[in-house]
Motif scaffolding. Structure first.
Motif, PDB file in Angstrom:
ATOM      1  N   TYR A  35      48.107 -35.546  32.089  1.00  0.00           N
ATOM      2  CA  TYR A  35      48.263 -36.334  33.319  1.00  0.00           C
ATOM      3  C   TYR A  35      47.580 -35.648  34.498  1.00  0.00           C
ATOM      4  CZ  TYR A  35      50.485 -37.959  37.597  1.00  0.00           C
ATOM      5  OH  TYR A  35      50.710 -38.414  38.876  1.00  0.00           O
ATOM      6  N   LEU A  36      47.789 -34.345  34.640  1.00  0.00           N
ATOM      7  CA  LEU A  36      47.184 -33.607  35.743  1.00  0.00           C
ATOM      8  C   LEU A  36      45.661 -33.588  35.631  1.00  0.00           C
ATOM      9  CD1 LEU A  36      49.614 -30.543  35.905  1.00  0.00           C
ATOM     10  CD2 LEU A  36      49.495 -32.449  37.519  1.00  0.00           C
ATOM     11  N   THR A  37      45.161 -33.460  34.403  1.00  0.00           N
ATOM     12  CA  THR A  37      43.715 -33.436  34.196  1.00  0.00           C
ATOM     13  C   THR A  37      43.092 -34.781  34.530  1.00  0.00           C
ATOM     14  OG1 THR A  37      44.013 -31.820  32.403  1.00  0.00           O
ATOM     15  CG2 THR A  37      41.890 -32.930  32.533  1.00  0.00           C
ATOM     16  N   ILE A  87      26.809 -29.744  32.380  1.00  0.00           N
ATOM     17  CA  ILE A  87      28.021 -30.486  32.023  1.00  0.00           C
ATOM     18  C   ILE A  87      28.842 -30.886  33.246  1.00  0.00           C
ATOM     19  CG2 ILE A  87      30.200 -30.363  30.728  1.00  0.00           C
ATOM     20  CD1 ILE A  87      28.850 -28.520  28.780  1.00  0.00           C
ATOM     21  N   ARG A  88      28.718 -30.145  34.334  1.00  0.00           N
ATOM     22  CA  ARG A  88      29.575 -30.356  35.510  1.00  0.00           C
ATOM     23  C   ARG A  88      29.574 -31.791  36.037  1.00  0.00           C
ATOM     24  NH1 ARG A  88      28.173 -26.137  37.959  1.00  0.00           N
ATOM     25  NH2 ARG A  88      29.927 -24.863  37.273  1.00  0.00           N
ATOM     26  N   PRO A  89      28.471 -32.541  36.004  1.00  0.00           N
ATOM     27  CA  PRO A  89      28.527 -33.927  36.498  1.00  0.00           C
ATOM     28  C   PRO A  89      29.475 -34.821  35.706  1.00  0.00           C
ATOM     29  CG  PRO A  89      26.257 -33.156  36.402  1.00  0.00           C
ATOM     30  CD  PRO A  89      27.090 -32.131  35.684  1.00  0.00           C
ATOM     31  N   TYR A  90      29.802 -34.430  34.488  1.00  0.00           N
ATOM     32  CA  TYR A  90      30.632 -35.271  33.631  1.00  0.00           C
ATOM     33  C   TYR A  90      32.071 -34.786  33.529  1.00  0.00           C
ATOM     34  CZ  TYR A  90      25.872 -36.446  32.268  1.00  0.00           C
ATOM     35  OH  TYR A  90      24.548 -36.804  32.294  1.00  0.00           O
ATOM     36  N   PHE A  91      32.297 -33.491  33.736  1.00  0.00           N
ATOM     37  CA  PHE A  91      33.643 -32.923  33.639  1.00  0.00           C
ATOM     38  C   PHE A  91      33.914 -32.067  34.876  1.00  0.00           C
ATOM     39  CE2 PHE A  91      32.529 -33.798  29.261  1.00  0.00           C
ATOM     40  CZ  PHE A  91      33.700 -34.329  28.744  1.00  0.00           C
ATOM     41  N   PRO A  92      34.791 -32.520  35.750  1.00  0.00           N
ATOM     42  CA  PRO A  92      35.076 -31.761  36.963  1.00  0.00           C
ATOM     43  C   PRO A  92      35.909 -30.512  36.670  1.00  0.00           C
ATOM     44  CG  PRO A  92      36.561 -33.622  36.796  1.00  0.00           C
ATOM     45  CD  PRO A  92      35.563 -33.757  35.666  1.00  0.00           C
ATOM     46  N   ALA A  93      35.927 -29.608  37.618  1.00  0.00           N
ATOM     47  CA  ALA A  93      36.787 -28.425  37.508  1.00  0.00           C
ATOM     48  C   ALA A  93      38.231 -28.855  37.711  1.00  0.00           C
ATOM     49  CB  ALA A  93      36.383 -27.391  38.548  1.00  0.00           C
ATOM     50  N   THR A  94      39.126 -28.367  36.853  1.00  0.00           N
ATOM     51  CA  THR A  94      40.527 -28.813  36.919  1.00  0.00           C
ATOM     52  C   THR A  94      41.521 -27.655  37.018  1.00  0.00           C
ATOM     53  OG1 THR A  94      40.601 -28.881  34.492  1.00  0.00           O
ATOM     54  CG2 THR A  94      40.059 -30.940  35.640  1.00  0.00           C
ATOM     55  N   TYR A  95      41.031 -26.436  37.171  1.00  0.00           N
ATOM     56  CA  TYR A  95      41.924 -25.269  37.173  1.00  0.00           C
ATOM     57  C   TYR A  95      43.004 -25.387  38.242  1.00  0.00           C
ATOM     58  CZ  TYR A  95      43.526 -20.483  37.961  1.00  0.00           C
ATOM     59  OH  TYR A  95      44.318 -19.377  38.156  1.00  0.00           O
ATOM     60  N   ASP A  96      42.608 -25.663  39.479  1.00  0.00           N
ATOM     61  CA  ASP A  96      43.571 -25.678  40.588  1.00  0.00           C
ATOM     62  C   ASP A  96      44.687 -26.696  40.379  1.00  0.00           C
ATOM     63  OD1 ASP A  96      42.237 -23.682  41.938  1.00  0.00           O
ATOM     64  OD2 ASP A  96      41.019 -25.071  43.133  1.00  0.00           O
ATOM     65  N   SER A 152      34.630 -23.905  36.075  1.00  0.00           N
ATOM     66  CA  SER A 152      33.829 -24.260  34.906  1.00  0.00           C
ATOM     67  C   SER A 152      34.273 -25.591  34.298  1.00  0.00           C
ATOM     68  CB  SER A 152      33.932 -23.158  33.846  1.00  0.00           C
ATOM     69  OG  SER A 152      33.295 -23.568  32.651  1.00  0.00           O
ATOM     70  N   PRO A 153      33.336 -26.487  34.018  1.00  0.00           N
ATOM     71  CA  PRO A 153      33.702 -27.728  33.330  1.00  0.00           C
ATOM     72  C   PRO A 153      34.130 -27.474  31.890  1.00  0.00           C
ATOM     73  CG  PRO A 153      31.314 -27.528  33.486  1.00  0.00           C
ATOM     74  CD  PRO A 153      31.891 -26.419  34.302  1.00  0.00           C
ATOM     75  N   ILE A 154      33.739 -26.323  31.317  1.00  0.00           N
ATOM     76  CA  ILE A 154      34.133 -25.998  29.944  1.00  0.00           C
ATOM     77  C   ILE A 154      35.639 -25.738  29.882  1.00  0.00           C
ATOM     78  CG2 ILE A 154      33.657 -24.554  27.946  1.00  0.00           C
ATOM     79  CD1 ILE A 154      31.310 -26.182  28.853  1.00  0.00           C
ATOM     80  N   THR A 156      37.754 -27.443  31.466  1.00  0.00           N
ATOM     81  CA  THR A 156      38.333 -28.789  31.383  1.00  0.00           C
ATOM     82  C   THR A 156      38.264 -29.333  29.961  1.00  0.00           C
ATOM     83  OG1 THR A 156      37.719 -29.230  33.683  1.00  0.00           O
ATOM     84  CG2 THR A 156      38.191 -31.135  32.287  1.00  0.00           C
ATOM     85  N   THR A 157      37.113 -29.190  29.301  1.00  0.00           N
ATOM     86  CA  THR A 157      37.016 -29.686  27.921  1.00  0.00           C
ATOM     87  C   THR A 157      37.952 -28.917  26.997  1.00  0.00           C
ATOM     88  OG1 THR A 157      35.151 -28.206  27.396  1.00  0.00           O
ATOM     89  CG2 THR A 157      34.623 -30.385  28.278  1.00  0.00           C
ATOM     90  N   MET A 158      38.153 -27.639  27.287  1.00  0.00           N
ATOM     91  CA  MET A 158      39.035 -26.817  26.465  1.00  0.00           C
ATOM     92  C   MET A 158      40.477 -27.290  26.543  1.00  0.00           C
ATOM     93  SD  MET A 158      39.637 -22.670  26.658  1.00  0.00           S
ATOM     94  CE  MET A 158      40.468 -22.719  28.271  1.00  0.00           C
ATOM     95  N   ILE A 159      40.979 -27.460  27.751  1.00  0.00           N
ATOM     96  CA  ILE A 159      42.394 -27.821  27.874  1.00  0.00           C
ATOM     97  C   ILE A 159      42.645 -29.259  27.445  1.00  0.00           C
ATOM     98  CG2 ILE A 159      42.734 -26.117  29.698  1.00  0.00           C
ATOM     99  CD1 ILE A 159      42.935 -28.468  31.676  1.00  0.00           C
ATOM    100  N   LEU A 160      41.647 -30.128  27.604  1.00  0.00           N
ATOM    101  CA  LEU A 160      41.815 -31.500  27.118  1.00  0.00           C
ATOM    102  C   LEU A 160      41.917 -31.520  25.599  1.00  0.00           C
ATOM    103  CD1 LEU A 160      39.531 -33.856  29.259  1.00  0.00           C
ATOM    104  CD2 LEU A 160      42.013 -33.987  28.955  1.00  0.00           C
TER     105      LEU A 160
END
Length: 276
Positions: A35-37, A87-96, A152-154, A156-160
């Motif tokens: 949900y957060l992602t 990759i960044r244009p397709y997967f935003p940073a989601t750490y925060d 890193s957008p990576i 985001t792909t990792m946690i998804l």
């Protein structure tokens, strides 16, 4: 004879209740991470940062651990920088927006090793240790220590990949242990989506760790620290580690859904296990 009957009948009521609660809580936690992602993809953000969440707990952590978790200087390599840029244009940073929930949910999974050691579940110890320890290394030893991975957008792909794997897994176990029946579609998802999610997750894990290794071209590897060499070694064994997990899941899929032509979505599995 009595011990054999006990194993056949499954865990005792207190153990079963504990495992149901553990799996239900874990499923809910990973669903919250999803949900957060997705909120970040929609342009929204979590109302609390990871720093604000963990700051009150810092005084309870031993000093040596705090020193280990001190953020490291930005260090990366040309390959990782270029890949992140593409990759960044397709997967935003989601750490925060996600780490404050991801960290405790993934840390809770460390109990799974104890579950195996104490015989509460039938999962093989090697695969459990590989999966849990590798993720804890990524969460606390890599992501939390290297600030440049936060954008890193990576990540985001990792946690998804992690979350989309864990929600069906924990939900499947919770329903199985509760004895209320597992829908055929959930069983199929649990034992089929790993074909895609495992490579995405493992590949993202390796790339996140790789991004914390300094540039190696032009002989620059000669000044690597011991930690850099250890991380390079871990990246190198990610492929065989993935194959161990992949082989395990393929065996489990054959056991649960049956071999041969496979299992149609929604069909009743030939065999179900309550817990690995």
């Amino acid at each position: 004879m009595s011990s054999a009957r006990s194993r056949a009948s499954g865990p005792s009521l207190p153990v079963r209740s504990y495992l149901i609660a553990f799996n239900a809580l874990s499923a809910a936690g990973w669903a919250y991470v999803i949900y957060l992602t997705l909120a970040v993809f929609r342009g929204q953000h979590a109302p609390i940062s990871a720093y604000d969440f963990f700051k009150p707990l810092a005084s309870y952590v031993p000093t040596s651990i705090i020193e280990f978790l001190i953020p490291q200087p930005t260090t990366t390599n040309r390959f990782s920088t270029t890949l992140a840029y593409l990759i960044r244009p397709y997967f935003p940073a989601t750490y925060d927006s996600t780490f404050f929930a991801l960290a405790p949910v993934q840390s809770l999974a460390a109990l799974e090793i104890l579950h195996v050691l104490f015989g509460l579940v039938r999962s093989p110890l090697p695969t459990t240790v590989i999966q849990v320890s590798s993720r804890l290394i990524l969460v606390w030893g890599i992501v939390e220590r290297f600030p440049h991975t936060h954008s890193s957008p990576i990540y985001t792909t990792m946690i998804l990949a992690w979350a989309l794997t864990e929600v069906p897994r924990y939900a499947y176990y919770a329903l199985s242990l509760a004895g209320c029946g597992v829908p055929g579609w959930l069983t199929w998802i649990r034992y089929s989506t790993f074909y895609v999610l495992y490579p995405v997750g493992a590949g993202s894990e390796a790339l996140v760790m790789l991004s914390t290794i300094p540039e190696w071209s032009g002989g620059k590897w000669a000044v690597w620290t011991l930690e850099d060499w250890v991380k390079a070694g871990l990246v190198a064994i990610w492929v065989p580690g993935l194959w161990v997990m992949y082989s395990h899941m393929m065996r489990m899929r054959r056991k649960v859904l049956g071999s041969g032509k496979g299992q149609k979505l929604g069909a009743k599995p030939k065999d179900r296990i309550k817990a690995e």
